[in-house]
Design a protein around this motif. Structure first.
Motif, PDB file in Angstrom:
ATOM      1  N   GLY A 133       0.782  -1.219   0.050  1.00 15.89           N
ATOM      2  CA  GLY A 133      -0.018  -0.124   0.116  1.00 15.89           C
ATOM      3  C   GLY A 133       0.883   1.283  -0.065  1.00 15.89           C
ATOM      4  N   GLY A 134       2.057   1.097   0.445  1.00 12.25           N
ATOM      5  CA  GLY A 134       3.158   2.124   0.667  1.00 12.25           C
ATOM      6  C   GLY A 134       4.393   1.918   0.401  1.00 12.25           C
ATOM      7  N   VAL A 135       5.309   2.607  -0.167  1.00 11.20           N
ATOM      8  CA  VAL A 135       6.619   2.306  -0.403  1.00 11.20           C
ATOM      9  C   VAL A 135       7.551   3.457   0.086  1.00 11.20           C
ATOM     10  CG1 VAL A 135       6.073   0.682  -1.899  1.00 11.20           C
ATOM     11  CG2 VAL A 135       6.733   3.331  -2.699  1.00 11.20           C
ATOM     12  N   HIS A 136       8.690   3.355   0.865  1.00 12.50           N
ATOM     13  CA  HIS A 136       9.746   4.175   1.216  1.00 12.50           C
ATOM     14  C   HIS A 136      11.290   3.524   1.011  1.00 12.50           C
ATOM     15  CE1 HIS A 136      11.172   7.923   2.740  1.00 12.50           C
ATOM     16  NE2 HIS A 136      11.729   7.287   3.798  1.00 12.50           N
ATOM     17  N   VAL A 137      12.051   4.364   0.682  1.00 10.72           N
ATOM     18  CA  VAL A 137      13.666   4.080   0.650  1.00 10.72           C
ATOM     19  C   VAL A 137      14.468   4.758   1.728  1.00 10.72           C
ATOM     20  CG1 VAL A 137      15.432   3.479  -0.835  1.00 10.72           C
ATOM     21  CG2 VAL A 137      12.975   3.431  -1.852  1.00 10.72           C
ATOM     22  N   VAL A 138      15.264   3.930   2.458  1.00  6.72           N
ATOM     23  CA  VAL A 138      16.204   4.573   3.055  1.00  6.72           C
ATOM     24  C   VAL A 138      17.717   4.038   2.707  1.00  6.72           C
ATOM     25  CG1 VAL A 138      14.853   5.073   5.068  1.00  6.72           C
ATOM     26  CG2 VAL A 138      15.840   2.762   4.977  1.00  6.72           C
ATOM     27  N   ASN A 139      18.681   3.976   3.406  1.00 10.46           N
ATOM     28  CA  ASN A 139      19.865   3.870   2.855  1.00 10.46           C
ATOM     29  C   ASN A 139      20.524   2.594   2.975  1.00 10.46           C
ATOM     30  OD1 ASN A 139      20.697   3.967   5.678  1.00 10.46           O
ATOM     31  ND2 ASN A 139      21.606   6.032   5.532  1.00 10.46           N
ATOM     32  N   ASN A 140      19.945   1.695   3.833  1.00  7.14           N
ATOM     33  CA  ASN A 140      20.277   0.342   3.681  1.00  7.14           C
ATOM     34  C   ASN A 140      19.319  -0.409   4.551  1.00  7.14           C
ATOM     35  OD1 ASN A 140      21.029   0.548   6.490  1.00  7.14           O
ATOM     36  ND2 ASN A 140      23.154   0.315   5.752  1.00  7.14           N
ATOM     37  N   ASN A 141      19.303  -1.772   4.682  1.00  7.51           N
ATOM     38  CA  ASN A 141      18.183  -2.556   5.263  1.00  7.51           C
ATOM     39  C   ASN A 141      18.156  -2.366   6.846  1.00  7.51           C
ATOM     40  OD1 ASN A 141      16.005  -4.310   5.287  1.00  7.51           O
ATOM     41  ND2 ASN A 141      17.193  -6.034   5.782  1.00  7.51           N
ATOM     42  N   ALA A 142      19.296  -2.306   7.415  1.00  2.39           N
ATOM     43  CA  ALA A 142      19.581  -2.038   8.913  1.00  2.39           C
ATOM     44  C   ALA A 142      18.981  -0.675   9.305  1.00  2.39           C
ATOM     45  CB  ALA A 142      21.029  -1.696   8.984  1.00  2.39           C
ATOM     46  N   ALA A 143      19.025   0.407   8.212  1.00  2.00           N
ATOM     47  CA  ALA A 143      18.576   1.630   8.425  1.00  2.00           C
ATOM     48  C   ALA A 143      16.855   1.438   8.510  1.00  2.00           C
ATOM     49  CB  ALA A 143      18.888   2.668   7.438  1.00  2.00           C
ATOM     50  N   ALA A 144      16.194   0.608   7.581  1.00  2.00           N
ATOM     51  CA  ALA A 144      14.971   0.407   7.435  1.00  2.00           C
ATOM     52  C   ALA A 144      14.424  -0.232   8.822  1.00  2.00           C
ATOM     53  CB  ALA A 144      14.630  -0.533   6.474  1.00  2.00           C
ATOM     54  N   LEU A 145      15.236  -1.102   9.210  1.00  2.00           N
ATOM     55  CA  LEU A 145      14.853  -1.657  10.559  1.00  2.00           C
ATOM     56  C   LEU A 145      14.886  -0.600  11.983  1.00  2.00           C
ATOM     57  CD1 LEU A 145      16.118  -5.290  10.792  1.00  2.00           C
ATOM     58  CD2 LEU A 145      13.862  -4.719  10.884  1.00  2.00           C
ATOM     59  N   LEU A 146      15.834   0.070  11.820  1.00  2.00           N
ATOM     60  CA  LEU A 146      16.176   1.087  12.883  1.00  2.00           C
ATOM     61  C   LEU A 146      14.874   2.265  12.759  1.00  2.00           C
ATOM     62  CD1 LEU A 146      17.898   2.537  14.927  1.00  2.00           C
ATOM     63  CD2 LEU A 146      18.950   3.948  13.092  1.00  2.00           C
ATOM     64  N   LEU A 147      14.603   2.576  11.422  1.00  2.00           N
ATOM     65  CA  LEU A 147      13.423   3.592  11.335  1.00  2.00           C
ATOM     66  C   LEU A 147      12.113   2.831  11.785  1.00  2.00           C
ATOM     67  CD1 LEU A 147      12.579   6.297  10.362  1.00  2.00           C
ATOM     68  CD2 LEU A 147      12.328   5.395   8.261  1.00  2.00           C
ATOM     69  N   ALA A 148      11.830   1.538  11.607  1.00  3.94           N
ATOM     70  CA  ALA A 148      10.857   0.744  11.991  1.00  3.94           C
ATOM     71  C   ALA A 148      10.606   1.001  13.813  1.00  3.94           C
ATOM     72  CB  ALA A 148      10.655  -0.457  11.577  1.00  3.94           C
ATOM     73  N   ALA A 149      11.878   0.515  14.216  1.00  4.64           N
ATOM     74  CA  ALA A 149      11.797   0.509  15.502  1.00  4.64           C
ATOM     75  C   ALA A 149      11.584   2.216  16.181  1.00  4.64           C
ATOM     76  CB  ALA A 149      13.302   0.130  16.128  1.00  4.64           C
ATOM     77  N   LEU A 150      12.328   3.196  15.723  1.00  2.00           N
ATOM     78  CA  LEU A 150      12.055   4.357  16.117  1.00  2.00           C
ATOM     79  C   LEU A 150      10.811   4.956  15.887  1.00  2.00           C
ATOM     80  CD1 LEU A 150      15.115   6.130  14.674  1.00  2.00           C
ATOM     81  CD2 LEU A 150      14.673   5.912  16.855  1.00  2.00           C
ATOM     82  N   ALA A 151       9.977   4.580  15.126  1.00  4.23           N
ATOM     83  CA  ALA A 151       8.576   4.777  14.918  1.00  4.23           C
ATOM     84  C   ALA A 151       7.683   4.242  15.422  1.00  4.23           C
ATOM     85  CB  ALA A 151       8.385   5.012  13.133  1.00  4.23           C
ATOM     86  N   LEU A 152       7.786   2.748  15.557  1.00  5.25           N
ATOM     87  CA  LEU A 152       6.610   2.223  16.158  1.00  5.25           C
ATOM     88  C   LEU A 152       6.799   1.378  17.288  1.00  5.25           C
ATOM     89  CD1 LEU A 152       6.068  -0.164  12.760  1.00  5.25           C
ATOM     90  CD2 LEU A 152       5.268   2.370  13.404  1.00  5.25           C
ATOM     91  N   ALA A 153       8.041   1.533  17.822  1.00  7.12           N
ATOM     92  CA  ALA A 153       8.095   0.899  19.058  1.00  7.12           C
ATOM     93  C   ALA A 153       9.242   1.991  20.168  1.00  7.12           C
ATOM     94  CB  ALA A 153       8.908  -0.631  18.912  1.00  7.12           C
ATOM     95  N   PRO A 154       9.047   2.961  20.147  1.00  8.16           N
ATOM     96  CA  PRO A 154       9.714   4.106  21.001  1.00  8.16           C
ATOM     97  C   PRO A 154       9.362   3.582  22.286  1.00  8.16           C
ATOM     98  CG  PRO A 154       8.325   5.187  20.199  1.00  8.16           C
ATOM     99  CD  PRO A 154       8.216   3.929  19.383  1.00  8.16           C
ATOM    100  N   ASP A 155      10.218   3.243  23.592  1.00  2.62           N
ATOM    101  CA  ASP A 155      10.222   2.856  24.734  1.00  2.62           C
ATOM    102  C   ASP A 155       9.095   1.691  24.867  1.00  2.62           C
ATOM    103  OD1 ASP A 155      11.761   4.688  25.836  1.00  2.62           O
ATOM    104  OD2 ASP A 155      10.360   6.283  25.587  1.00  2.62           O
TER     105      ASP A 155
END
Length: 426
Positions: A133-155
């Motif tokens: 339904g949506g797509v986005h691109v960051v600088n590598n797969n580790a960054a994709a996982l990091l962004l997911a954690a920052l946005a969806l699971a802070p604390d």
């Protein structure tokens, strides 16, 4: 007698030499001047004659302004991390050259206003995976996982199987990466067996999301069990799946490798993947999934720090829209054609023979999968001079022989390979 050092040409005279002046245009003044000064010092030390300074300075110049050297990958590892992972297609290389100039990467030429960055690449990615339904691109797969954690699971907690606490190379570990985002890991199951019940028992008000990681660089066999994406999608929590190697759709050569389209259809809310592995494009982290989740990630403040540059955007779009990249061609290379090419090369190389061998996918993808291949076999002693020669050819040493595996050598590189071998044996 006149001191011979007085005959050493002045720097300004040498820099005006036609060939050195042309080199300055290509390489820059600093590199050329350094070569000139080094040659002058050799002349003053008596190592060369003063009349040889210009010639020696020219000989010492690099072929380009970068220290990176092109390499013919004859290792048989299709996605070789140490050789830069996926080699780009010619279409992608041309796109990078275009992007190196001023471009409309974030500008609408029709209206003269700002436009969404990388919109062409994002549209191509969405077309390649319609289930997203949506797509986005960051600088590598580790960054994709990091962004997911920052946005969806802070604390909050990220629920993950103990069997999927993966180290992704050079000491980087996914658990530590996620913890650096301020998330807490809730480990469930055991190293070899994790069930849906284990995940369900761990869910609670502190759950950010459930994470499933494809162990793309190792295999666990024997008494094992894991919960499938379809099973995990039934849980009352967002499901993020890291498929790793970047396969967008099922591939006949790699039937056990997870792909983005199938993973999304099985119920994943968000899929992360690499762009420079099985996709065959530039280094990038691909995010595909729910439009609402992808937008949350895209609007997170950290997304700006993880965004890709215009060269990556251009290469990614060309990879998705253009002809098959080298990785895709290598995976399906015809064995009879490899045999024909190897026979033709061996006939022109004294002492060479042709052997059957096995290639690997590499790049942390499809562990244990071996691809039948054909190699030109040379004496082991040639491995080092081939690596250090020009052009550089990297093969593999096996059973006392240097094997040049043609699965990872493009047909257009055969003459280059031959020239490199002849340079080492002449």
């Amino acid at each position: 007698m006149t001191d011979p050092r007085r005959r050493v040409p002045r720097t300004d005279v040498l820099l005006a030499h036609p060939r050195l002046a042309e080199a300055e245009r290509v390489l820059g003044r600093a590199l050329v001047k350094a070569a000139v000064v080094a040659a002058q010092d050799r002349a003053r030390a008596g190592e060369i004659e003063p009349e040889q300074v210009a010639e020696q300075a020219i000989a010492a110049l690099p072929s380009s302004a970068t220290s990176l050297r092109p390499v013919v990958n004859a290792t048989g590892v299709v996605v070789h991390t140490n050789l830069g992972r996926a080699p780009l297609s010619q279409a992608a290389l041309d796109a990078v050259a275009t992007a190196g100039r001023s471009t409309d990467v974030e500008f609408d030429l029709a209206t003269g206003r700002r436009a969404r960055r990388g919109r062409g690449a994002l549209a191509a990615l969405a077309e390649a995976v319609p289930a997203a339904g949506g797509v986005h691109v960051v600088n590598n797969n580790a960054a994709a996982l990091l962004l997911a954690a920052l946005a969806l699971a802070p604390d909050k907690e990220i629920v993950i199987s103990r069997g999927e606490l993966v180290e992704i190379g050079d000491g980087f570990r996914i658990p530590e990466l996620l913890a650096s985002a301020g998330a807490r890991l809730r480990e469930v199951g055991t190293t070899n067996r994790t069930s849906l019940r284990d995940y369900a028992a761990a869910l609670g008000p502190d759950t950010g999301f459930v994470l499933k990681v494809h162990p793309s660089n190792f295999r666990v066999t024997g008494f094992t069990a894991e919960a499938s994406v379809r099973e995990l999608a039934t849980l009352d929590a967002p499901l993020v799946v890291d498929i790793g190697s970047g396969l967008l759709a099922p591939h006949p050569v790699l039937p056990d490798e997870p792909d983005a389209a199938t993973t999304l259809r099985d119920g994943a809310d968000l899929v992360t993947a690499s762009g420079d592995k099985l996709l065959g494009g530039p280094q990038a982290g691909l995010l595909l999934g729910s439009a609402e989740l992808v937008e949350r990630l895209r609007r997170h403040p950290a997304a700006r720090a993880l965004r890709v540059d215009k060269l990556t955007v251009a290469a990614l779009e060309a990879t998705l829209r253009g002809p098959e990249p080298p990785v895709a061609r290598a995976l399906v290379a015809d064995l009879a054609d490899l045999q024909r090419r190897a026979d033709a090369l061996a006939e022109r190389i004294p002492g060479a023979s042709v052997v059957s061998c096995r290639s690997a996918v590499g790049g942390g993808g499809a562990p244990g999968v071996e691809l039948p291949s054909v190699a030109v076999s040379l004496p082991e002693a040639l491995a080092e001079p081939l690596r250090t020669g020009t052009p550089s050819v990297v093969g593999r040493v096996e059973h006392g022989r240097c094997l040049l595996d043609l699965r990872t050598v493009g047909p257009d590189e055969d003459e280059l390979l031959l020239a490199a071998v002849r340079a080492c044996t002449s």
